[in-house]
Write a protein that holds these residues in place. Structure first.
Motif, PDB file in Angstrom:
ATOM      1  N   GLY A 176       8.914   8.363  -0.160  1.00 37.13           N
ATOM      2  CA  GLY A 176       8.358   9.031  -1.320  1.00 37.13           C
ATOM      3  C   GLY A 176       8.220   8.122  -2.518  1.00 37.13           C
ATOM      4  O   GLY A 176       7.318   8.276  -3.337  1.00 37.13           O
ATOM      5  N   ILE A 177       9.115   7.132  -2.650  1.00 42.42           N
ATOM      6  CA  ILE A 177       9.030   6.206  -3.773  1.00 42.42           C
ATOM      7  C   ILE A 177       7.771   5.355  -3.655  1.00 42.42           C
ATOM      8  O   ILE A 177       7.012   5.187  -4.613  1.00 42.42           O
ATOM      9  CB  ILE A 177      10.288   5.316  -3.827  1.00 42.42           C
ATOM     10  N   GLY A 178       7.542   4.817  -2.462  1.00 47.12           N
ATOM     11  CA  GLY A 178       6.330   4.031  -2.246  1.00 47.12           C
ATOM     12  C   GLY A 178       5.084   4.873  -2.383  1.00 47.12           C
ATOM     13  O   GLY A 178       4.058   4.417  -2.905  1.00 47.12           O
ATOM     14  N   GLY A 179       5.156   6.123  -1.924  1.00 45.30           N
ATOM     15  CA  GLY A 179       4.010   7.015  -2.052  1.00 45.30           C
ATOM     16  C   GLY A 179       3.694   7.324  -3.497  1.00 45.30           C
ATOM     17  O   GLY A 179       2.528   7.368  -3.905  1.00 45.30           O
ATOM     18  N   MET A 180       4.726   7.524  -4.306  1.00 48.08           N
ATOM     19  CA  MET A 180       4.502   7.790  -5.715  1.00 48.08           C
ATOM     20  C   MET A 180       3.981   6.545  -6.429  1.00 48.08           C
ATOM     21  O   MET A 180       3.194   6.636  -7.373  1.00 48.08           O
ATOM     22  CB  MET A 180       5.805   8.258  -6.369  1.00 48.08           C
TER      23      MET A 180
ATOM     24  N   PHE B 236       1.569  13.253   8.897  1.00 45.87           N
ATOM     25  CA  PHE B 236       2.031  13.082   7.526  1.00 45.87           C
ATOM     26  C   PHE B 236       2.256  11.624   7.130  1.00 45.87           C
ATOM     27  O   PHE B 236       2.467  11.337   5.952  1.00 45.87           O
ATOM     28  CB  PHE B 236       3.340  13.858   7.313  1.00 45.87           C
ATOM     29  N   GLY B 237       2.236  10.712   8.079  1.00 45.70           N
ATOM     30  CA  GLY B 237       2.412   9.303   7.755  1.00 45.70           C
ATOM     31  C   GLY B 237       3.856   8.858   7.738  1.00 45.70           C
ATOM     32  O   GLY B 237       4.787   9.650   7.906  1.00 45.70           O
ATOM     33  N   HIS B 238       4.039   7.550   7.523  1.00 49.05           N
ATOM     34  CA  HIS B 238       5.372   6.947   7.528  1.00 49.05           C
ATOM     35  C   HIS B 238       5.929   6.755   6.128  1.00 49.05           C
ATOM     36  O   HIS B 238       7.069   6.321   5.970  1.00 49.05           O
ATOM     37  CB  HIS B 238       5.325   5.574   8.210  1.00 49.05           C
ATOM     38  N   GLY B 239       5.141   7.018   5.110  1.00 46.57           N
ATOM     39  CA  GLY B 239       5.582   6.801   3.741  1.00 46.57           C
ATOM     40  C   GLY B 239       4.785   5.711   3.065  1.00 46.57           C
ATOM     41  O   GLY B 239       4.338   4.754   3.704  1.00 46.57           O
ATOM     42  N   GLY B 240       4.597   5.849   1.768  1.00 44.31           N
ATOM     43  CA  GLY B 240       3.819   4.890   1.011  1.00 44.31           C
ATOM     44  C   GLY B 240       4.338   3.463   1.125  1.00 44.31           C
ATOM     45  O   GLY B 240       5.537   3.221   1.033  1.00 44.31           O
TER      46      GLY B 240
ATOM     47  N   LEU C 224       3.579   0.463   5.767  1.00 39.89           N
ATOM     48  CA  LEU C 224       2.843  -0.461   6.634  1.00 39.89           C
ATOM     49  C   LEU C 224       3.088  -1.906   6.212  1.00 39.89           C
ATOM     50  O   LEU C 224       3.242  -2.794   7.057  1.00 39.89           O
ATOM     51  CB  LEU C 224       1.345  -0.152   6.587  1.00 39.89           C
ATOM     52  N   GLU C 225       3.130  -2.150   4.925  1.00 41.63           N
ATOM     53  CA  GLU C 225       3.379  -3.500   4.423  1.00 41.63           C
ATOM     54  C   GLU C 225       4.713  -4.033   4.949  1.00 41.63           C
ATOM     55  O   GLU C 225       4.793  -5.161   5.440  1.00 41.63           O
ATOM     56  CB  GLU C 225       3.374  -3.481   2.895  1.00 41.63           C
TER      57      GLU C 225
ATOM     58  N   ASN D 160      -7.691  -3.031   5.036  1.00 44.06           N
ATOM     59  CA  ASN D 160      -8.534  -1.869   5.328  1.00 44.06           C
ATOM     60  C   ASN D 160      -7.815  -0.636   4.803  1.00 44.06           C
ATOM     61  O   ASN D 160      -6.764  -0.256   5.322  1.00 44.06           O
ATOM     62  CB  ASN D 160      -8.791  -1.745   6.834  1.00 44.06           C
ATOM     63  N   GLN D 161      -8.384  -0.033   3.756  1.00 48.32           N
ATOM     64  CA  GLN D 161      -7.743   1.097   3.116  1.00 48.32           C
ATOM     65  C   GLN D 161      -7.527   2.273   4.048  1.00 48.32           C
ATOM     66  O   GLN D 161      -6.482   2.928   4.002  1.00 48.32           O
ATOM     67  CB  GLN D 161      -8.587   1.542   1.917  1.00 48.32           C
ATOM     68  N   PHE D 162      -8.475   2.520   4.906  1.00 51.24           N
ATOM     69  CA  PHE D 162      -8.389   3.686   5.781  1.00 51.24           C
ATOM     70  C   PHE D 162      -7.288   3.522   6.815  1.00 51.24           C
ATOM     71  O   PHE D 162      -6.567   4.470   7.135  1.00 51.24           O
ATOM     72  CB  PHE D 162      -9.742   3.924   6.453  1.00 51.24           C
ATOM     73  N   VAL D 163      -7.137   2.308   7.337  1.00 55.33           N
ATOM     74  CA  VAL D 163      -6.059   2.049   8.289  1.00 55.33           C
ATOM     75  C   VAL D 163      -4.707   2.142   7.599  1.00 55.33           C
ATOM     76  O   VAL D 163      -3.754   2.724   8.137  1.00 55.33           O
ATOM     77  CB  VAL D 163      -6.247   0.666   8.945  1.00 55.33           C
ATOM     78  N   SER D 164      -4.605   1.577   6.412  1.00 54.07           N
ATOM     79  CA  SER D 164      -3.344   1.629   5.671  1.00 54.07           C
ATOM     80  C   SER D 164      -2.965   3.061   5.318  1.00 54.07           C
ATOM     81  O   SER D 164      -1.798   3.456   5.454  1.00 54.07           O
ATOM     82  CB  SER D 164      -3.447   0.792   4.386  1.00 54.07           C
ATOM     83  N   VAL D 165      -3.946   3.844   4.878  1.00 50.73           N
ATOM     84  CA  VAL D 165      -3.671   5.240   4.537  1.00 50.73           C
ATOM     85  C   VAL D 165      -3.273   6.026   5.785  1.00 50.73           C
ATOM     86  O   VAL D 165      -2.390   6.894   5.733  1.00 50.73           O
ATOM     87  CB  VAL D 165      -4.904   5.871   3.856  1.00 50.73           C
TER      88      VAL D 165
END
Length: 407
Positions: A82-86, A290-294, A297-298, A315-320
């Protein structure tokens, strides 16, 4: 929704910091970081309070959705994502908060200032702006290839795309209002950013959007006027750079496409999805949704030695998809469809201006993680805010007469 001066002052301050302090690419001092985190947290609380006070507003629902999008991976991945997502969603929220105070002429001012920084860095051969704040985070990029200006953002690629997004939207807006002097100013700033940064992908996006602009005009006369204006401006710019023998015109890699497909950046972009699929995933189906969190991926790329230390797939779409799952990807695609429809059907001039910003910013995500840098996140938020704020505004009065001039 966001109308009181006291309420709008804090988001404007934070947006100014996001746009002018290259914290994404420079090791800034601890005191500056603490100030940014404190102001960002205060802005987030303000946005939540304003959203709950104005639940009938579409902007409020978008802000709340972005907050939910940032924290949803916590439930699926069981991590502190959630921190990375925010970190990613907050600049977009800030952009929405300041949208009412953001005008096309203010955009031209920001564009001109950014172009001046790029121009001076190119002429001097020194990254003087980012050096004022600290040491560059990625020294390996600085030691290879031709000199590339970094501008106020601190990195060539996002600096180029920020200029392309703003200049493209401004050219669209002012050309429809037949204010050709502003079209020339924006076209010059656009060329400065492209040539000084040498960003080939930004040039590709520019050609795509110029084509869309020309198609958006129903009047063939105005299409021809815009095409001639841009053509004369670009040709004059070429003559100036050649006649003065400017070092940054000759050193630019903008038109070097021979080895693009075989370059490392080209391979990373073309194989982005395969790279992500090769990463270990202990999360399962919930992370697909729901993804792995903001910014997870990095870290996953850095931790996996099979990826040669890569920290992005450009690639924004892959990262998102990895960070926010299918919900994130669908949200971006839906936003792109709404913005594209707005440009084709016409509407309030500022609504179209915001839609143009959105279209260019989202298209740029094909080539790099656009909204993962604070300035591009703010730009995306401004586009959303303008489009939503003026969506139901009938083009009456001056707006109505300008709409007739549009077509």
């Amino acid at each position: 929704m966001w109308r009181k001066p006291v309420v709008s002052a804090l988001p404007m301050v934070v947006a100014t910091i996001y746009l002018t302090v290259p914290v994404d690419f420079v090791f800034v001092s601890t005191s500056i970081l603490r100030a940014i985190y404190l102001l960002s947290a205060a802005t987030l609380l303000l946005a939540i309070l304003l959203a709950f006070r104005s639940l009938g507003s579409c902007s409020s629902w978008i802000v709340l959705f972005l907050i939910c999008l940032a924290v949803l991976p916590l439930a699926s991945a069981g991590r502190e994502g959630g921190i990375g997502g925010m970190y990613i969603c907050l600049p977009v929220i800030v952009g929405i908060l300041i949208a009412q105070n953001f005008t096309p002429r203010l955009a031209v001012l920001l564009l001109s200032l950014a172009a001046i920084v790029l121009l001076t860095e190119s002429l001097t051969g020194v990254h003087w702006y980012s050096a004022m704040f600290g040491e560059f985070r990625f020294p390996s990029y600085a030691s290879t290839g031709n000199f590339r200006a970094r501008g106020v953002i601190g990195q060539p690629v996002p600096a180029a795309f920020l200029s392309v997004a703003i200049s493209g939207a401004c050219i669209y807006y002012f050309s429809k209002r037949r204010e050709w002097i502003w079209v020339v100013v924006c076209a010059c700033a656009w060329m400065v950013s492209l040539v000084s940064t040498g960003t080939r992908s930004a040039l590709m996006v520019s050609f795509i959007f110029v084509g869309l602009i020309l198609l958006a005009f129903r009047s063939a006369v105005y299409r021809h006027i815009l095409a001639v204006t841009l053509g004369i401006t670009l040709f004059a710019w070429f003559l100036v750079t050649v006649s003065l023998n400017l070092r940054w015109a000759a050193a630019s890699r903008l038109f070097e496409y021979g080895s693009l497909a075989e370059s490392e950046s080209g391979r990373v972009r073309s194989n982005g999805f395969a790279v992500v699929r090769s990463l270990p995933d202990a999360c399962g189906f919930s992370c697909e949704i729901f993804g792995h969190g903001g910014r997870s991926l990095e870290q996953a790329l850095i931790d996996n030695p099979a990826q040669y230390g890569l920290s992005t797939v450009d690639n924004q779409f892959v990262s998102v998809y990895w960070d926010f799952g299918a919900i994130g990807v669908v949200s971006i695609l839906a936003l792109f469809c709404v913005a594209s429809f707005t440009l084709t059907r016409g509407g309030h001039p500022l609504e179209e201006f915001g839609a143009a910003i959105l279209v260019i910013t989202i298209i740029s995500g094909i080539f790099f993680d656009a909204i993962y840098t604070r300035p591009l996140g703010v730009t995306l938020g401004v586009g959303i805010g303008l489009m939503v704020m003026h969506r139901n505004s009938a083009p009456m009065g001056a707006a109505k007469s300008s709409r007739r001039a549009f077509h």
